[in-house]
Motif scaffolding. Structure first.
Motif, PDB file in Angstrom:
ATOM      1  N   GLU A  61      19.619 -22.574  19.625  1.00  0.00           N
ATOM      2  CA  GLU A  61      18.711 -21.743  18.681  1.00  0.00           C
ATOM      3  C   GLU A  61      17.474 -22.510  18.037  1.00  0.00           C
ATOM      4  O   GLU A  61      16.297 -22.063  17.931  1.00  0.00           O
ATOM      5  CB  GLU A  61      19.788 -21.262  17.712  1.00  0.00           C
ATOM      6  CG  GLU A  61      20.357 -20.083  18.118  1.00  0.00           C
ATOM      7  CD  GLU A  61      21.739 -20.006  17.203  1.00  0.00           C
ATOM      8  OE1 GLU A  61      22.206 -20.679  16.406  1.00  0.00           O
ATOM      9  OE2 GLU A  61      22.611 -18.921  17.627  1.00  0.00           O
ATOM     10  N   VAL A  82      19.633  -4.320  19.919  1.00  0.00           N
ATOM     11  CA  VAL A  82      19.083  -5.088  18.786  1.00  0.00           C
ATOM     12  C   VAL A  82      18.427  -4.400  17.558  1.00  0.00           C
ATOM     13  O   VAL A  82      18.585  -4.807  16.527  1.00  0.00           O
ATOM     14  CB  VAL A  82      17.900  -5.979  19.652  1.00  0.00           C
ATOM     15  CG1 VAL A  82      17.166  -6.756  18.647  1.00  0.00           C
ATOM     16  CG2 VAL A  82      18.646  -6.525  20.680  1.00  0.00           C
ATOM     17  N   THR A  90      14.697  -9.411  13.100  1.00  0.00           N
ATOM     18  CA  THR A  90      13.948  -9.426  14.092  1.00  0.00           C
ATOM     19  C   THR A  90      12.272  -9.603  13.610  1.00  0.00           C
ATOM     20  O   THR A  90      11.592 -10.275  14.014  1.00  0.00           O
ATOM     21  CB  THR A  90      14.138  -8.212  15.018  1.00  0.00           C
ATOM     22  OG1 THR A  90      15.236  -8.266  15.528  1.00  0.00           O
ATOM     23  CG2 THR A  90      13.027  -8.404  16.485  1.00  0.00           C
ATOM     24  N   VAL A 159      11.796 -13.522  24.069  1.00  0.00           N
ATOM     25  CA  VAL A 159      13.003 -13.732  23.784  1.00  0.00           C
ATOM     26  C   VAL A 159      13.644 -12.260  24.279  1.00  0.00           C
ATOM     27  O   VAL A 159      13.223 -11.316  23.892  1.00  0.00           O
ATOM     28  CB  VAL A 159      13.268 -13.494  22.194  1.00  0.00           C
ATOM     29  CG1 VAL A 159      14.565 -13.708  21.787  1.00  0.00           C
ATOM     30  CG2 VAL A 159      12.454 -14.734  21.656  1.00  0.00           C
ATOM     31  N   PRO A 161      17.084 -10.219  24.138  1.00  0.00           N
ATOM     32  CA  PRO A 161      18.504 -10.464  23.823  1.00  0.00           C
ATOM     33  C   PRO A 161      19.328  -9.314  24.419  1.00  0.00           C
ATOM     34  O   PRO A 161      18.502  -8.257  24.499  1.00  0.00           O
ATOM     35  CB  PRO A 161      18.426  -9.990  22.221  1.00  0.00           C
ATOM     36  CG  PRO A 161      16.926 -10.123  21.641  1.00  0.00           C
ATOM     37  CD  PRO A 161      16.296  -9.779  22.955  1.00  0.00           C
ATOM     38  N   ILE A 181      19.662 -14.159  24.541  1.00  0.00           N
ATOM     39  CA  ILE A 181      20.838 -14.069  23.724  1.00  0.00           C
ATOM     40  C   ILE A 181      21.757 -13.246  24.248  1.00  0.00           C
ATOM     41  O   ILE A 181      21.622 -11.925  24.415  1.00  0.00           O
ATOM     42  CB  ILE A 181      20.276 -13.606  22.306  1.00  0.00           C
ATOM     43  CG1 ILE A 181      19.324 -14.440  21.724  1.00  0.00           C
ATOM     44  CG2 ILE A 181      21.755 -13.753  21.362  1.00  0.00           C
ATOM     45  CD1 ILE A 181      18.637 -13.645  20.331  1.00  0.00           C
ATOM     46  N   ASP A 182      23.038 -13.959  24.682  1.00  0.00           N
ATOM     47  CA  ASP A 182      24.189 -13.128  25.345  1.00  0.00           C
ATOM     48  C   ASP A 182      25.413 -13.800  25.136  1.00  0.00           C
ATOM     49  O   ASP A 182      25.572 -14.994  25.377  1.00  0.00           O
ATOM     50  CB  ASP A 182      23.673 -13.064  26.586  1.00  0.00           C
ATOM     51  CG  ASP A 182      24.692 -12.068  27.533  1.00  0.00           C
ATOM     52  OD1 ASP A 182      25.881 -11.877  27.186  1.00  0.00           O
ATOM     53  OD2 ASP A 182      23.916 -11.379  28.258  1.00  0.00           O
ATOM     54  N   VAL A 201      24.069 -11.813  18.500  1.00  0.00           N
ATOM     55  CA  VAL A 201      22.493 -11.543  17.975  1.00  0.00           C
ATOM     56  C   VAL A 201      22.417 -11.613  16.457  1.00  0.00           C
ATOM     57  O   VAL A 201      21.535 -11.934  15.971  1.00  0.00           O
ATOM     58  CB  VAL A 201      22.205 -10.336  18.755  1.00  0.00           C
ATOM     59  CG1 VAL A 201      22.590  -8.721  18.254  1.00  0.00           C
ATOM     60  CG2 VAL A 201      20.509 -10.336  18.655  1.00  0.00           C
ATOM     61  N   ALA A 204      22.438 -15.227  15.660  1.00  0.00           N
ATOM     62  CA  ALA A 204      21.454 -15.904  16.577  1.00  0.00           C
ATOM     63  C   ALA A 204      19.983 -15.737  16.035  1.00  0.00           C
ATOM     64  O   ALA A 204      19.257 -16.648  15.744  1.00  0.00           O
ATOM     65  CB  ALA A 204      21.608 -15.655  17.867  1.00  0.00           C
ATOM     66  N   VAL A 205      19.720 -14.472  15.653  1.00  0.00           N
ATOM     67  CA  VAL A 205      18.196 -14.372  15.421  1.00  0.00           C
ATOM     68  C   VAL A 205      18.000 -14.717  14.021  1.00  0.00           C
ATOM     69  O   VAL A 205      17.039 -15.703  13.854  1.00  0.00           O
ATOM     70  CB  VAL A 205      18.046 -12.863  15.275  1.00  0.00           C
ATOM     71  CG1 VAL A 205      16.549 -12.170  14.674  1.00  0.00           C
ATOM     72  CG2 VAL A 205      18.067 -12.086  16.785  1.00  0.00           C
TER      73      VAL A 205
END
Ligand code: PTJ
Length: 254
Positions: A61, A82, A90, A159, A161, A181-182, A201, A204-205
């Protein structure tokens, strides 16, 4: 049940919140029904990873934040999952890294494209790309290949995701730096990424945003050294070890 009605003390709070948001996304025409299946797959991996951000994912990250800050034309690709799970987050990531936001769907329909763009605007987005669709990703069938020429088409860092494997590979083949992102470290998308982030996600975001804010005043040299120190193969191997050996494996090594 609304987000606010799920008690934060519930041991599976985050998981319930996530399910609720995805369900709501389907009801609003944002998330595809296949998105429910994707969510189930993700949840299984999240469970195996201990439903937490591994130290190796946190490194990824930070590397993602450094890439985005160094980029000339960064873009965050948004699909139906997302948009349902992290719309406001986001938008914040876009603001923290000066990245554009583009809707890019696997199951593309005009109705879903518009519903997602409107949903992002309701969560604070200024401009949302993806509706012009005057660019193409080479080597993919028509609908999945559609991008904005001045968005993902021209981006240097993207990016992506929860990306589908073919498109992740095709974007990589266009020479773009890909941040994926997975939660599945074995997925083709994660394997194709320059920066695979094996994390939910939903965690992560905001984590990338936090790193970007922390690095906002860093000089180029510092950012480049963060990028150079990151090893995608090691990040994937650390996630696989955490799954195989239990939740302590990754923590013990990092
Ligand atoms: O909205 P669309 O039309 O663009 O469709 C989006 C989905 C996600 C339905 C589509 O791209 C798809 O079918 O994806 P896949 O092939 O099911 O892959 C989804 C990947 O995301 C899987 O490897 C999951 O493990 C992973 N995943 C699912 N939920 C999460 C996740 N990774 C991170 N965070 C999650 N919450």
């Amino acid at each position: 049940m609304t987000d606010g009605e799920i008690p934060e003390s519930h041991p599976r709070y985050e998981s319930l919140l996530t399910r609720h948001r995805i369900e709501e996304g389907v009801d609003k025409g944002i998330t595809s029904r296949q998105g429910l299946i994707a969510q189930g797959r993700g949840e299984a991996f999240d469970y195996l990873l201990g439903e937490r951000t591994l130290p190796s994912a946190d490194d990824a990250e930070r590397a993602a934040a450094a890439h985005l800050l160094l980029a000339e034309r960064p873009v965050i690709s948004v699909n139906g999952n997302v948009a349902a799970l992290v719309p406001g987050e986001t938008v914040e990531l876009g603001e923290a890294t000066s990245a554009d936001i583009e809707v890019n769907l696997f199951n593309r329909t005009d109705e879903r494209m518009t519903a997602i763009a409107d949903h992002l605007c309701e969560h604070g987005a200024g401009e949302v790309k993806g509706l012009t669709a005057d660019g193409r990703i080479p080597g993919l069938d028509h609908e999945r290949a559609k991008v904005d020429a001045d968005g993902i088409g021209d981006a240097d860092v993207v990016v992506v995701p929860l990306e589908d494997g073919d498109r992740a590979e095709a974007l990589g083949a266009m020479g773009k730096t890909e941040i994926v992102i997975d939660l599945n470290p074995l997925s083709r998308s994660a394997q194709a990424a320059d920066v695979p982030i094996v994390d939910n996600v939903i965690r992560a975001v905001p984590a990338i945003t936090e790193h970007a804010r922390d690095l906002a005043d860093a000089d180029r040299e510092t950012l480049e050294s963060i990028v150079a120190a990151f090893d995608p193969d090691e990040a994937l191997a650390a996630a696989e070890r955490a799954i195989r050996e239990g939740s302590d494996a990754d923590a013990a090594e990092d």
